[in-house]
Design a protein around this motif. Structure first.
Motif, PDB file in Angstrom:
ATOM      1  N   GLY A   1       0.804  -1.209   0.000  1.00 32.25           N
ATOM      2  CA  GLY A   1       0.000   0.000   0.000  1.00 32.25           C
ATOM      3  C   GLY A   1       0.842   1.267   0.000  1.00 32.25           C
TER       4      GLY A   1
ATOM      5  N   GLN B   1       2.559   5.246   4.402  1.00 27.81           N
ATOM      6  CA  GLN B   1       2.313   5.043   5.824  1.00 27.81           C
ATOM      7  C   GLN B   1       1.708   3.681   6.127  1.00 27.81           C
ATOM      8  N   SER B   2       0.568   3.369   5.516  1.00 31.04           N
ATOM      9  CA  SER B   2      -0.086   2.093   5.820  1.00 31.04           C
ATOM     10  C   SER B   2       0.752   0.912   5.334  1.00 31.04           C
TER      11      SER B   2
ATOM     12  N   ILE C   1       3.562   0.197   7.761  1.00 25.30           N
ATOM     13  CA  ILE C   1       3.078  -0.462   8.977  1.00 25.30           C
ATOM     14  C   ILE C   1       2.848  -1.946   8.723  1.00 25.30           C
ATOM     15  N   LYS C   2       2.139  -2.271   7.639  1.00 20.00           N
ATOM     16  CA  LYS C   2       1.877  -3.680   7.336  1.00 20.00           C
ATOM     17  C   LYS C   2       3.182  -4.446   7.112  1.00 20.00           C
TER      18      LYS C   2
END
Length: 385
Positions: free
Chosen positions: A225, A228-229, A232-233
Motif C-alpha cells: 500500500g 504510511q499504511s 506499517i503492514k
C-alpha cells in the motif's frame, strides 16, 4: 481465510537482547558479489520504477537506491527492449541486479546472458517445466542466482484448485514444486519468496516454508500500500518473521519512491538489532503531562539532524515523569519543561538552554558526537555533495 497452521513457530528462538534474534540456519547462496543466507547479514532490496529500456534513467534510480542503503535492486522486464538493455545496466550498476521476469522465459535467458546477478521467476506464469529446467542449467553455468517468487495473487490454476485458494499451504507447495524442477538439474543457488498482501497470511506462509526447506528466504508483504499504511503492514509481517530468525533478504513494497522502501527496510532491521543503528530520534508520545510542544520540537530536531550518518539515539522528552530517565538512556537528549531544556550527553547533564534554543543545541552536540565517532573509527569527515 482460516488456516490450521500454528500461531508460533515449532522451535523457540534464542534471542540476545543486545545482538538481536538468532537467525535460522540456511544454506548460503551467491548473488553476484553478495552473500545471502547462512551467516551473511540480512539484505535490503528494492525495485526501481523506471522503464528498464531507458537504461541511463534506470541507472540513476539504482544509484539513488544504493545511496539510501539498498544492497540489491530489481528491475522489471516486461518488454523485449527491457531485456536488451540489461547488459548495459548490469555492467554499470554497482549493486547486484535482479531481472524480474513474468510470462516470457526467453527474457530470463537474456537476463542470464546479460550478466545479471539474479533472475526472479514466478511459478504462476512461467509454467513450462522444461523451460524452468533450462533456466536452471544456464544459471548454473553463468553463476547466476534464481529467486522463486510466489505471490498469492498469481498462483497456478492447478494449485488454486487443489488447495481451494491462495492458502499458506498452496503458496508453499507452488514454491517447492519449482525448487524440485531446479534441483533436478542440480541447481541450488536459489532464494524463495512466498508473498501475500495480508501480513497475517504472509507470516504463516513463511513459517511453514521455513519448516520445509533450508533455502534462504526473501521476505515481503506484496502490494502493501501507500507509504504510511504499507510501511506499517510491512513492519508487522517482516518484523514478526525476522524476530523469529526467519528471513535473509527483505523488501518493503510500497506505492512510493523506492528510496522510501529502502529507508523503511533499514529501519526494520535497525529496530531488531539486525543492522547497526543509525540516527534514531525518540520522543514523548501524545500526553497531557508535556510542558513543551513535543510534536513540533521532535519534528524540528529530526529535520535538523537529517543527513547525519552516525549511530546516535537522540531523545526529545517533554515531562518530568519519563523525560529525565529517557534522556539519560539515550546518547544525547533533552528533558524539557517550563521554558527550558536540560541537555544530557551520555547520562550527564552538560547544559541548560532556553526552549527556543533546544533544536540548535541538540544539532550542535549531535554533530560533535558524530565527528567523534568517525574519528574513533578512523574515518574522515562526511562528504558534502
Amino acid at each position: 481465510m482460516t488456516t490450521s497452521l500454528p500461531i508460533l513457530p515449532n522451535e523457540p528462538v534464542a534471542d540476545d537482547p543486545v545482538m538481536g534474534p538468532i537467525r535460522r540456519a540456511t544454506r548460503k547462496i551467491q548473488l553476484g558479489p553478495l552473500e545471502v543466507g547462512g551467516d551473511a547479514p540480512v539484505s535490503v532490496q528494492t525495485m526501481v520504477v523506471t522503464p528498464t529500456h531507458e537504461a541511463d534513467l534506470t541507472l540513476q534510480a539504482i544509484a539513488a537506491a544504493q545511496a539510501a542503503g539498498a544492497d540489491i535492486v530489481r528491475v522489471a522486464v516486461p518488454r523485449q527492449a527491457d531485456a536488451e538493455a540489461l547488459a548495459y545496466i548490469a555492467e554499470h550498476a554497482r549493486i547486484p541486479l535482479i531481472a524480474d521476469i513474468h510470462f516470457q522465459w526467453k527474457y530470463a535467458v537474456m537476463a542470464i546472458e546479460a550478466g545479471c546477478a539474479g533472475v526472479r521467476i514466478n511459478p504462476g506464469n512461467i509454467k513450462k517445466h522444461d523451460k524452468v529446467a533450462l533456466l536452471g542449467q544456464m544459471a548454473n553455468e553463468a553463476g547466476v542466482a534464481i529467486r522463486i517468487g510466489v505471490n498469492g495473487g498469481s498462483l497456478e490454476d492447478s494449485i488454486l484448485e487443489e488447495f481451494g485458494g491462495p492458502t499458506p499451504e498452496a503458496m508453499v507447495e507452488s514454491a517447492l514444486r519449482e525448487v524440485r524442477l531446479l534441483e533436478d538439474v542440480d541447481f541450488h543457488n536459489t532464494k524463495i519468496s512466498v508473498k501475500h498482501s495480508d501480513p497475517w497470511v504472509m507470516i504463516q506462509t513463511y513459517r511453514l516454508l521455513a519448516e520445509r526447506t533450508d533455502y534462504p528466504l526473501h521476505l515481503g508483504v506484496t502490494e502493501a500500500g501507500p507509504l504510511q499504511s504499507g510501511s506499517i503492514k510491512s513492519a508487522v509481517g517482516i518484523g514478526a518473521l525476522l524476530a523469529e530468525g526467519i528471513g535473509d533478504t527483505i523488501r518493503v513494497s510500497l506505492s512510493a519512491d523506492p528510496v522510501e522502501e529502502v529507508k523503511a527496510g533499514i529501519a526494520i532491521l535497525e529496530a531488531l538489532h539486525l543492522r547497526e543503528r543509525g540516527l534514531d530520534v525518540v520522543s514523548c508520545p501524545s500526553c497531557g503531562r508535556a510542558q513543551v510542544d513535543v510534536w513540533t520540537l521532535a519534528e524540528d530536531v529530526q529535520k535538523g539532524l537529517e543527513g547525519l550518518d552516525a549511530p546516535l539515539r537522540v531523545a526529545v522528552m517533554g515531562c518530568v515523569v519519563n523525560g529525565p530517565g529517557e534522556a539519560r538512556e539515550a546518547d544525547l537528549g533533552v528533558a524539557a519543561g517550563n521554558g527550558k531544556g536540560d541537555i544530557i550527553k551520555k547520562g550527564e547533564k552538560i547544559a541548560t538552554v532556553r526552549e527556543e534554543d533546544i533544536v540548535e543545541a541538540l544539532v550542535h552536540y549531535a554533530t560533535e558526537m558524530a565527528d567523534e565517532i568517525r574519528a574513533e573509527r578512523g574515518e574522515g569527515p562526511p562528504v558534502v555533495a
